[in-house]
Design a protein around this motif. Sequence first.
Motif, short mmCIF file in Angstrom:
data_model
loop_
_atom_site.label_atom_id
_atom_site.label_comp_id
_atom_site.label_asym_id
_atom_site.label_seq_id
_atom_site.Cartn_x
_atom_site.Cartn_y
_atom_site.Cartn_z
N ARG A 164 0.81 -1.21 0.00
CA ARG A 164 0.00 0.00 0.00
C ARG A 164 0.85 1.26 0.00
N SER A 165 2.04 1.21 0.59
CA SER A 165 2.91 2.39 0.67
C SER A 165 4.30 2.02 0.18
N PRO A 166 4.48 1.93 -1.15
CA PRO A 166 5.78 1.52 -1.71
C PRO A 166 6.92 2.46 -1.37
N GLU A 167 6.59 3.67 -0.90
CA GLU A 167 7.65 4.61 -0.51
C GLU A 167 8.47 4.08 0.68
N TYR A 168 7.94 3.05 1.35
CA TYR A 168 8.72 2.42 2.43
C TYR A 168 10.07 1.93 1.92
N THR A 185 12.28 7.88 6.86
CA THR A 185 11.23 8.80 7.30
C THR A 185 9.80 8.31 7.07
N THR A 186 9.59 7.35 6.19
CA THR A 186 8.22 6.91 5.90
C THR A 186 7.58 6.29 7.13
N HIS A 187 6.37 6.72 7.43
CA HIS A 187 5.68 6.24 8.62
C HIS A 187 4.18 6.21 8.37
N THR A 188 3.55 5.08 8.69
CA THR A 188 2.09 4.99 8.65
C THR A 188 1.62 4.40 9.97
N THR A 189 0.38 4.69 10.31
CA THR A 189 -0.17 4.18 11.58
C THR A 189 -0.21 2.66 11.60
N LEU A 190 -0.65 2.05 10.47
CA LEU A 190 -0.72 0.59 10.41
C LEU A 190 0.66 -0.03 10.54
#
Length: 260
Positions: free
Chosen positions: A68-72, A78-83
């Motif tokens: 869902r967040s390939p920027e990881y 710096t990439t951060h998501t709650t999940l």
Amino acid sequence: MYDIVGTGTVLTSCVAFWLFNKFLDDNSEPVKVPEKYSGYTKCKWRNVMGSILHAVLVSMVGFYCVFRSPEYMSERVTTHTTLGEVNICITIGYLVYDASDLMRFQGVYSTWPILTHHCCLFLLGFGCIMYHQQLVAYALMGSMIETNSIFLHGRQLLLMYGFSKDSLIYKINNAFNIFTYITFRLIGGSIMLLVFLPADYDKMSSFWFVVFTLAILTLVVINMILFYRLIRSDFIAKDYRSSNIMLSPKQAEKTAIKET
């Protein structure tokens, strides 16, 4: 700073795994306990069950987060998501409970590689990722590595239930176990250590670069030791038994002494 979502997830995870193990302790149904592990050693069986549950949960969520967040994979610091943070906190809660359970029932001496592994992950997860909310990508890569744990602990479970190493189901699980161990634990860990960390050196503090490098290096070394034990148990020892099956006990003992 620690946020309420992360802290709450850690506590909830720790309690949830304790409740899961308590359920396995108090109920023989719907999951039948292997007869050999129905007594005091039941702790080993339920520990494996809890490990498989954790591996399935966090590996699936880890892959989902990266999908869902390939920027990881491009902005690993710096990439951060709650999940993503929640997934890490589930693991931290599991590590806290599992470490205490291992020390209580199986002792430090026989489980030191696992306890060292848990300490490294706890330090990284609780110290840096939860506090600074950075380097979440590395933790998610660690979650994806847990894919191997499904087959690694599945191997233990099959042996506990009395499946022969020559049985088809064991051989199939063993093939997936070896493949995922090499792919995820050895190659994946080495890529994080030798490729990703040097590339991210300028984006992270020197302190956390050293900590992450030492921790991941420790994990890679431990995984190599465990891989050797796995190969020795499933292949070397098996070949040794096969080569000595026609020998008398005395002859086999002499051969064993020569090979040590």
